[in-house]
Scaffold this motif. Structure first.
Motif, PDB file in Angstrom:
ATOM      1  N   LYS A 157       0.808  -1.235   0.000  1.00 56.23           N
ATOM      2  CA  LYS A 157       0.000   0.000   0.000  1.00 56.23           C
ATOM      3  C   LYS A 157       0.838   1.281   0.000  1.00 56.23           C
ATOM      4  CE  LYS A 157      -4.416  -0.755  -0.288  1.00 56.23           C
ATOM      5  NZ  LYS A 157      -4.116  -1.684  -1.397  1.00 56.23           N
ATOM      6  N   ARG A 158       2.025   1.205   0.570  1.00 56.74           N
ATOM      7  CA  ARG A 158       2.830   2.417   0.690  1.00 56.74           C
ATOM      8  C   ARG A 158       3.451   2.875  -0.630  1.00 56.74           C
ATOM      9  NH1 ARG A 158       7.142   1.977   4.584  1.00 56.74           N
ATOM     10  NH2 ARG A 158       6.362   0.076   5.508  1.00 56.74           N
TER      11      ARG A 158
ATOM     12  N   ASP B  80       3.624   4.002  -4.636  1.00 52.96           N
ATOM     13  CA  ASP B  80       2.747   4.703  -5.580  1.00 52.96           C
ATOM     14  C   ASP B  80       2.763   4.042  -6.957  1.00 52.96           C
ATOM     15  OD1 ASP B  80       5.063   5.495  -6.858  1.00 52.96           O
ATOM     16  OD2 ASP B  80       5.036   7.531  -6.062  1.00 52.96           O
ATOM     17  N   GLU B  81       2.031   4.602  -7.885  1.00 57.26           N
ATOM     18  CA  GLU B  81       1.856   3.960  -9.191  1.00 57.26           C
ATOM     19  C   GLU B  81       3.178   3.798  -9.957  1.00 57.26           C
ATOM     20  OE1 GLU B  81       0.126   6.488 -12.454  1.00 57.26           O
ATOM     21  OE2 GLU B  81      -0.488   7.714 -10.733  1.00 57.26           O
ATOM     22  N   TYR B  82       4.150   4.648  -9.650  1.00 58.50           N
ATOM     23  CA  TYR B  82       5.412   4.566 -10.400  1.00 58.50           C
ATOM     24  C   TYR B  82       6.219   3.314 -10.074  1.00 58.50           C
ATOM     25  CZ  TYR B  82       4.003   9.234 -11.511  1.00 58.50           C
ATOM     26  OH  TYR B  82       3.264  10.314 -11.937  1.00 58.50           O
TER      27      TYR B  82
ATOM     28  N   SER C 237      -5.555  -0.534  -7.902  1.00 64.66           N
ATOM     29  CA  SER C 237      -4.863   0.500  -7.142  1.00 64.66           C
ATOM     30  C   SER C 237      -3.421   0.066  -6.817  1.00 64.66           C
ATOM     31  CB  SER C 237      -5.644   0.746  -5.841  1.00 64.66           C
ATOM     32  OG  SER C 237      -4.876   1.514  -4.968  1.00 64.66           O
ATOM     33  N   PRO C 238      -2.447   0.988  -6.910  1.00 62.21           N
ATOM     34  CA  PRO C 238      -2.521   2.435  -7.164  1.00 62.21           C
ATOM     35  C   PRO C 238      -2.496   2.825  -8.645  1.00 62.21           C
ATOM     36  CG  PRO C 238      -0.275   1.848  -6.668  1.00 62.21           C
ATOM     37  CD  PRO C 238      -1.060   0.576  -6.614  1.00 62.21           C
TER      38      PRO C 238
END
Ligand SMILES: *[C@@H]1O[C@H](CO)[C@@H](O)[C@H](O)[C@H]1NC(C)=O
Ligand SMILES: *[C@@H]1O[C@H](CO)[C@@H](O)[C@H](O)[C@H]1NC(C)=O
Ligand SMILES: *[C@@H]1O[C@H](CO)[C@@H](O)[C@H](O)[C@H]1NC(C)=O
Ligand SMILES: *[C@@H]1O[C@H](CO)[C@@H](O)[C@H](O)[C@H]1NC(C)=O
Ligand SMILES: *[C@@H]1O[C@H](CO)[C@@H](O)[C@H](O)[C@H]1NC(C)=O
Length: 306
Positions: A283-284, A286-288, A299-300
């Motif tokens: 969860k921590r 990001d999309e990158y 998600s993300p």
């Protein structure tokens, strides 16, 4: 009175004795160190290495307390030009060889594999070329091999499976020009830290993983690895996993979402598909960390799974 006199005499003798034995360094080692100094054109960094001083007290080296043989050689200033001198092979009791951030050229000599007491080799950030000598894997006590940021080419030697006897192994080979398939036998080694990034390695890197390994940090990014990630297991100890810029396919295993210590993670620029695991562990990021795959979804990433 006589007692005091005796004590006085005794003290004088002691002082005299320590002055005479000030040269602890083994004469053979002293000779070898002078040869090493000469091979590097008497580089300024060796200015304190003079004939009238004890080589066990010299800058850049250290001796064993009892045998007085040289056990450590570390020169990490941009001062040394040329190849690793053959005479280093005379320092049979060397445990620590650290010659990084220099201008070392030529190949890594085979003889390093005969210095049986070595526990640490760091030749990173030089201009070393040629292949990695397979002989290194016969070093029984080696725990850390750092050869990153050189111009080494050819494959990772198959013999490196020999490091399976060495617990808690650190291997860094990043930023070289290594190529060829990763030897399957490397799966036998229990690495703690492994960095193979920025080479041209191919084949199946899944052999490096498994729930029972002691891996903490793995970076195999920017190579040409091709393997199915779907069924790969990861140890709980993993805190950094960098897989970006390869040709890894399949899907992200659910277990990845459950790694308790994962701090760094990147699978971008691969050929992965399917839903990103929903566990807390990922969860921590990001999309990158997930971008530029074939068909990852959820998600993300902005695209939902259909
Ligand atoms: C290292 O080598 C390069 C050329 O190969 C040279 O320009 C540079 O001065 C060298 N560095 C040192 C500290 O000798
Ligand atoms: C290495 O150390 C051992 C003692 O541990 C000694 O017997 C031997 O002579 C040393 N060899 C060299 C070449 O330094
Ligand atoms: C190897 O040497 C380099 C340059 O001195 C240093 O930055 C690096 O921390 C060393 N590697 C390890 C893990 O000891
Ligand atoms: C690998 O090493 C870790 C500790 O570093 C240990 O817990 C684990 O049992 C070892 N695994 C194997 C397969 O030897
Ligand atoms: C993951 O790697 C890609 C490609 O190198 C990079 O653009 C991105 O910033 C990285 N993401 C993270 C979280 O480091």
């Amino acid at each position: 009175m006589t007692n005091h006199y005796q004590l006085f005499l005794f003290s004088i003798l002691l002082l005299l004795g320590s002055a005479l034995s000030a040269e602890r360094c083994h004469p053979d080692d002293k000779k070898t160190l002078f040869q090493i100094k000469k091979s590097f054109n008497n580089a300024y960094t060796f200015a304190s290495w003079t004939p009238d001083t004890d080589c066990c007290g010299w800058y850049l080296v250290s001796c064993d307390e009892t045998t007085h043989r040289i056990t450590s050689l570390s020169v990490n200033l941009p001062n040394l030009n040329g190849p690793i001198p053959k005479t280093v092979s005379n320092l049979k009791n060397l445990t620590f060889l650290w010659l990084s951030h220099n201008n070392l050229t030529g190949s890594i000599p085979d003889f390093i594999g005969n210095l049986n007491k070595l526990t640490y080799i760091n030749l990173s950030v030089n201009k070393l070329t040629g292949k990695i000598p397979p002989s290194l894997s016969s070093l029984p006590k080696l725990g850390a091999l750092f050869l990153e940021r050189n111009q080494l080419s050819g494959p990772i030697p198959d013999s490196f499976s020999g490091f399976k006897k060495n617990p808690d192994f650190y291997l860094k080979l990043h930023k070289n020009q290594l190529s060829g398939p990763l030897p399957k036998s490397l799966g036998a080694v229990n690495f703690t830290v492994l960095d193979l990034s920025r080479n041209k390695l191919t084949g199946d890197a899944s052999v490096l993983f498994g729930e029972k390994k002691g891996l903490q940090t793995v970076d195999i990014s920017r190579n040409k690895f091709t393997f199915d990630l779907t069924k790969v297991g990861f140890p709980k100890s993993l805190n950094s996993l960098e897989l970006s810029h390869n040709m890894i396919y399949g899907s992200l295993p659910m277990a990845l979402g459950k790694l308790p210590y994962l701090q760094q993670f990147n699978v971008s620029y691969n050929r992965l598909c399917g839903e990103i695991p929903t566990g807390k562990g990922l969860k921590r990021f990001d999309e990158y960390s997930f971008a530029h795959n074939k068909c990852l979804c959820g998600s993300p990433l902005p695209n939902p799974c259909k």
